[in-house]
Design an enzyme around this catalytic site. Structure first.
Site, short mmCIF file in Angstrom:
data_model
loop_
_atom_site.label_atom_id
_atom_site.label_comp_id
_atom_site.label_asym_id
_atom_site.label_seq_id
_atom_site.Cartn_x
_atom_site.Cartn_y
_atom_site.Cartn_z
N TYR A 102 117.56 26.74 -56.05
CA TYR A 102 118.01 25.64 -57.35
C TYR A 102 118.66 25.08 -56.50
CZ TYR A 102 118.65 24.32 -61.84
OH TYR A 102 118.81 23.84 -63.38
N LYS A 174 112.60 25.67 -61.45
CA LYS A 174 112.82 25.76 -63.27
C LYS A 174 111.74 26.51 -63.30
CE LYS A 174 115.74 22.72 -63.99
NZ LYS A 174 117.14 22.59 -64.75
N ASP A 246 113.62 15.74 -65.65
CA ASP A 246 114.21 15.14 -64.50
C ASP A 246 112.82 13.76 -64.61
OD1 ASP A 246 115.77 16.83 -63.78
OD2 ASP A 246 115.39 16.98 -61.78
N ASP A 269 116.91 18.08 -68.83
CA ASP A 269 118.12 16.82 -69.28
C ASP A 269 119.00 15.73 -70.18
OD1 ASP A 269 117.19 16.59 -65.79
OD2 ASP A 269 115.47 15.79 -66.77
N ASN A 421 125.92 16.38 -60.02
CA ASN A 421 126.05 17.23 -58.67
C ASN A 421 124.85 16.53 -57.62
OD1 ASN A 421 125.81 20.17 -59.16
ND2 ASN A 421 124.46 19.88 -60.84
#
Length: 576
Positions: A102, A174, A246, A269, A421
């Site tokens: 991930y 995911k 995303d 998100d 991130n």
């Protein structure tokens, strides 16, 4: 492969077919009686291994790969061969291997997807082939009980932007987390990429790029393509969970708003990053013995994640502290690339989605601006004296010493969440924020960081505000109750359960969120809370009482263990 109540499986395939099928392959763990029944005696070495022995061997092999990306490709290869072994290995080394499969390593794998490509994974729906979409969809799903679709259009992948068809890698990652930490049966999940082209010039100029080499489709044509897919999910799998992943800032919230009242839809998100942040914030205010509604929030980065976090915190304030929407909105100060979102920026610089959070100009009389009338982060902090500073900007180092010290002057326990991130893009490294606040900051980050040494010599554990602590439970709770929608109240119920598990509530020097090694147990508790809320509010379509939820989930969660196989060519699973 197994659940707590299903340890025997009838299988219709044998020989090479079963050895090359990752759902059914046991490798050297096939018993002697199974080898005889399934025609495997000459295809396997003599000794029968336990799953534990197989995991030891696989871990030894993994350990010879030094670079994270090589570990990632090894794990991908293992998943292609044997699901139980793949998830069994992950479950034994959760903290070590989650960053491999991930974020952050999966981001590198996605960026290099076309050069690392070996075999397909999931469902690829390409814009120029939209006329055949239903046929392609049914070819992939026919005869399968799909309970989870994870879909991406790849425009905003993990802070690295538009990755074209390579975005299938985030959908598969995911899905894997749903199985590992939520207990979702991997045979009932399907990763999907909507290949609508890419604006990434590096990919368009790469002769090895495996996706549709065209500029990204937008506007009505894009909307029709997405809707065509969503309607197929609604038509053929009306009780499934549809997870959007995303999508770009111009589509994420918009698509969620279109479909959330029509199907059980979830945008990671927009909603999940906000949910895990809400849980960490609830823990932080528990430490300071204050309320969510008493905080002043500065959110640096007002894109999809930043706005999603803001709205989730706002909704939490409304639900928990009973403030009006307008009063809750007033607690937030958002900044994007034009600085503070305020009236005088005008519509050209303010997205419609930010309208609720635009600050009036009269609040900022006398505050310094640049030549364009924009107010920067340091001046916002000096003027607002925030108790909470959240970073979602991917602007590395944005929380400078001046910013952090200015914040610390206005509050006893600064709550600082640099959430960007990967770790190289974090707004401030926790060690620095800890030093600049003399060890008073309460912190959570989006990537793992080591503990910080406090002035008293103790070490402060940095909570990883990783959405994998909550989204598998949110999804599983909605899926198992076949909820009509995944409501805001269900999400808040999950966040409250996660916050209640915070180590900081018993020891203020501990992390604001549970350790990632406990993520499976944590997500089970989240799933229980979500399912109970779904039943209580009437969204669930199963005929259960709230008191049954914990037992129902325990019975149905998938676990990485080998069931006993019975060869049944007529009624067994795996038939073509």
């Amino acid at each position: 492969m197994a659940t707590a109540t299903n340890r025997v499986l009838r299988v219709a395939i044998r020989g090479d077919s079963i050895l090359t099928h990752p759902r059914f392959n046991k490798g050297t763990a096939f018993t002697h009686s199974e080898r005889k029944a399934f025609g495997l005696n000459g295809r396997l070495p003599y000794r029968v291994n336990t799953l534990e022995e197989q995991c030891d061997r696989a871990y030894d092999q993994l350990s010879t790969r030094g670079e994270p990306i090589r570990k990632n490709t090894f794990m991908q290869s293992l998943k292609d061969q044997n699901w139980v072994l793949y998830y069994g290995l992950l479950s034994r080394h959760v903290k070590e291997l989650i960053p491999i499969i991930y974020t952050p390593t999966q981001g590198d794998a996605i960026a290099n997807y076309s050069h690392l490509f070996r075999r397909s994974e999931g469902l690829y729906l390409s814009f120029p082939e939209q006329d055949a979409m239903e046929e392609d969809f049914l070819d992939m799903t026919r005869g399968r009980d799909i309970q989870l679709f994870v879909v991406t259009d790849s425009e905003a992948i993990l802070g690295i932007g538009d990755q074209g068809v390579g975005g299938i890698g985030i959908a598969t990652a995911k899905s894997a987390i749903y199985t590992l930490l939520g207990g979702m049966d991997p045979s009932k999940t399907l990763p999907v990429v909507l290949d609508v082209g890419t604006d990434n010039e590096r990919l368009l100029n790469d002769n090895l790029y495996v996706g549709w080499p065209n500029k990204r489709v937008r506007g009505k044509a894009y909307d029709r393509f997405v809707d065509q897919f969503v309607q197929l999910v609604r038509k053929h799998y009306p009780h499934s969970l549809l997870h959007f992943e995303d999508f770009g800032v111009g589509n994420a919230q918009r698509l969620l708003d279109i479909y959330r009242n029509k199907h059980a839809v979830f945008n990671d998100d927009v909603q999940d990053t906000g949910a895990v942040t809400l849980a960490a914030m609830m823990s932080a205010v528990g430490v300071t013995k204050s309320k969510l509604s008493e905080q002043r929030y500065v959110v640096y980065g007002a894109g999809t994640a930043g706005l999603g976090i803001t709205k989730q915190l706002r909704d939490g304030i409304m639900a928990i502290d009973k403030l009006s929407r307008e009063a809750a909105n007033s607690r937030f100060f958002l900044l994007d690339r034009h600085g503070l979102v305020k009236q005088s920026l005008g519509p050209a610089k303010i997205r419609d989605a930010l309208a609720e959070f635009v600050r009036p100009d009269d609040e900022w009389a006398g505050v310094p601006t640049n030549a364009d009338g924009e107010v920067g982060l340091l001046d916002v902090v000096r003027h607002v004296k925030p108790t909470v500073l959240i970073g979602c900007s991917t602007h590395a180092g944005a929380f400078t010493e001046d910013v952090v010290r200015a914040m610390a002057e206005g509050t006893e326990r600064p709550i600082i969440f640099p959430l960007s991130n990967p770790s190289r893009l974090v707004e401030v490294e926790p060690e620095r924020a800890n030093a600049w606040t003399n060890g008073k900051a309460l912190m959570a980050t989006g990537s793992p960081f080591p503990p910080c040494k406090m002035p008293n010599g103790k070490y402060y554990d940095i909570a990883e505000c990783n959405n994998a602590l909550i989204y598998p439970g949110l999804g599983y709770g909605a899926m198992i109750t076949q909820a009509r929608t995944l409501s805001d109240t269900m999400i808040i119920a999950g966040a409250r359960r996660l916050a209640a598990l915070s180590p900081a509530l018993t020891d203020p020097d501990s992390a604001l969120l549970p350790d990632f090694s406990d993520a499976r147990k944590v997500n089970t508790e989240v799933a229980i809370a979500v399912a109970e809320q779904a039943i209580a509010e009437g969204s669930a379509t199963v005929d259960w009482d709230r008191e049954e939820v914990r037992d129902r989930i325990a019975e149905r969660q998938w676990i990485p263990e080998y069931p006993d196989f019975i060869y049944d060519p007529v009624h067994g699973e795996g038939r073509a």
